[in-house]
Design an enzyme around this catalytic site. Sequence first.
Site, PDB file in Angstrom:
ATOM      1  N   SER A 147       0.584  -1.194   0.129  1.00  0.00           N
ATOM      2  CA  SER A 147       0.017   0.253  -0.045  1.00  0.00           C
ATOM      3  C   SER A 147       0.980   1.149   0.211  1.00  0.00           C
ATOM      4  O   SER A 147       1.532   1.575  -0.927  1.00  0.00           O
ATOM      5  CB  SER A 147      -1.091   0.014   1.123  1.00  0.00           C
ATOM      6  OG  SER A 147      -1.996   0.963   0.913  1.00  0.00           O
ATOM      7  N   HIS A 163      -8.891   1.142  -0.816  1.00  0.00           N
ATOM      8  CA  HIS A 163      -8.671  -0.057  -1.742  1.00  0.00           C
ATOM      9  C   HIS A 163      -9.908  -0.551  -2.171  1.00  0.00           C
ATOM     10  O   HIS A 163      -9.950  -1.776  -2.741  1.00  0.00           O
ATOM     11  CB  HIS A 163      -7.655  -0.894  -1.483  1.00  0.00           C
ATOM     12  CG  HIS A 163      -6.214  -0.298  -1.045  1.00  0.00           C
ATOM     13  ND1 HIS A 163      -5.640   0.541  -1.804  1.00  0.00           N
ATOM     14  CD2 HIS A 163      -5.608  -0.166  -0.058  1.00  0.00           C
ATOM     15  CE1 HIS A 163      -4.518   1.000  -1.413  1.00  0.00           C
ATOM     16  NE2 HIS A 163      -4.338   0.574  -0.097  1.00  0.00           N
TER      17      HIS A 163
END
Length: 605
Positions: free
Chosen positions: A86, A190
Amino acid sequence: MKAWLFQGQGSQRKGMGAALFARFPALVAEADAVLGYSIERLCLEDPEQQLNLTTFTQPAIYVVSWLGYLAAREDGVVASVAAGHSVGEYAALTAAGALDFSLGLRIVIERARLMAQVQGGGLVAVLGQDRQRVQALLDERPDAGLAIANINSPTQIIVGGTLAALEQLLEHCTAQGIRAIALKVSGPFHTAHMAAVEQPFRDFLHRMSGAFREPALPVIANVHARPHTRDGLVEALSTHLTHPVQWQQVVERMLAEGVEDFVEIGQPAILGGMLKAIREQPAIERSNAPTRPVLVIAPDAPVLLSELARHGAMGLIDSHGLDKKQLKARVLRLSAEPQVCGRFGIRLHGRADPALIDWLAGQTLACIEVPAHWQPLRERCPGVRWQVRVECIDELEADADALVIAADTHLPLLLAALARRKPCGPKIGASGLIGSPASAQAMFDMGVDFVVCGSVFLLGSEAGLPVERQQQLAGMTQAEHRPLTDWRYPEFASRTPGYVLDSLRNEQAEALQAFYLSDSGGDQAALRDRLGDAANPATQATCARRALQAHMLAGLNQWQQPGDTSLWLFNHWRQRCRPELPIPMPTEQLLNLLCPPLCPSRTTP
């Protein structure tokens, strides 16, 4: 080979970077100037309890990760590839030289600011269950708006959604004895819930993109598990806000490329458990990836697909001749077979169909193969493993996991692709001419990563064909292999390579194709005269040409067999070298003839 790994959100803790700030005072001062506050004070003291707020968390992780990387380099550690989980991806890109430190920090600050704006949601970790099981849980409540946000390992899947929907998921998991934990994050990162901030972040990245550079070492992207490129950074990083972290695929990609050791930046090490789970899964289960460098364009036979997977190969179901409804039904039926689900791919043709691609991306497929001109659709489904058929030199730059080039018709192009191959770039496969042990070995000797076999596997015991048909196919020669009228688009006299099983019926089909294109092709009476007893009463109420097409499609497989050159090449080799081989023969035996388990290859597809 070693790889750098950079931690993501959740790794923050009070005291992080304590041994690093005094070691790099100039960079700390630079960070303070960009941030407008003391990064050292935030990380070591956190006096206002801000370290766990996304707006502060992400910049802190980025700065400490960069300092940790520099310290490791000064201590003599070297690695050849990088990835970050991430927000950790930005430190990885900085380590590769794609971003400088100040630019990377400004981007992370904006990313954190935008992501923090999305409120009212969160994330839940579902543990001990694979992706298919978790997706099944979500499918039980389709209106809840839940979505997979991270695929961290075979047994750690993160789900995002609204707080109310996540609370219901937690209760459901508890009732079923499934371990699930709410994570301390501020939003449903996400997932599609972040859509409102994706375009603003894309616009910001566009403004910054003039300072981007080509990575000096491969950085495997979270969103599609392929190496980042300078030109693709804006799309990959912005799309990632609304698409899952494909961490398992990232690690598997690095393992496939030969990475043996991972250097995790950050203390304590939190990625190690995921690495262990990914490495310990059986090789055939790693994202359902094949362990033998063979793809087989297979008939619709679950037993054959299962046998291919059991022996390390993968089947591709060809969509040729199927309309959208038929293709979806076939995918759903095969996916319902436990021994096949996730271990086959789909081969598509014709014009791009975004709606179909969206649907297929939501299924459990090992890969999707498309023509190179479908490329823009990759942006719609970055999590899909894409295989692209290449037919000209310009298409070698296709953004894909693998390129497939027909060695029988495009051998110079295949050689050019092999000469241009980059580390961690798309794998390169050869199709056509793969009909004997020598021809398959020749492709591997040239340097291809995998071979694509076709109609030779119609001779397999598990192919689902009548033995009489298989024995007839075993006698086919080059002379019977030709472009056959396929009646998919009769107005264009469309043709498909294949084998003639009945010469008389084939001649009649050719004559009817000519009739279709003639002035009389729309005359119902003329059509009934042509078809005689075979005419369907429905032709009286149906367009003559449409009725003729339906009639021909219904009977094609009686006199022709679509297929590539591999069948007649295998027949030729068998008659000359191994006439004792039985027909049909076990699929395992066919695989071992064409590509023994230890057949040399750089990687597998």
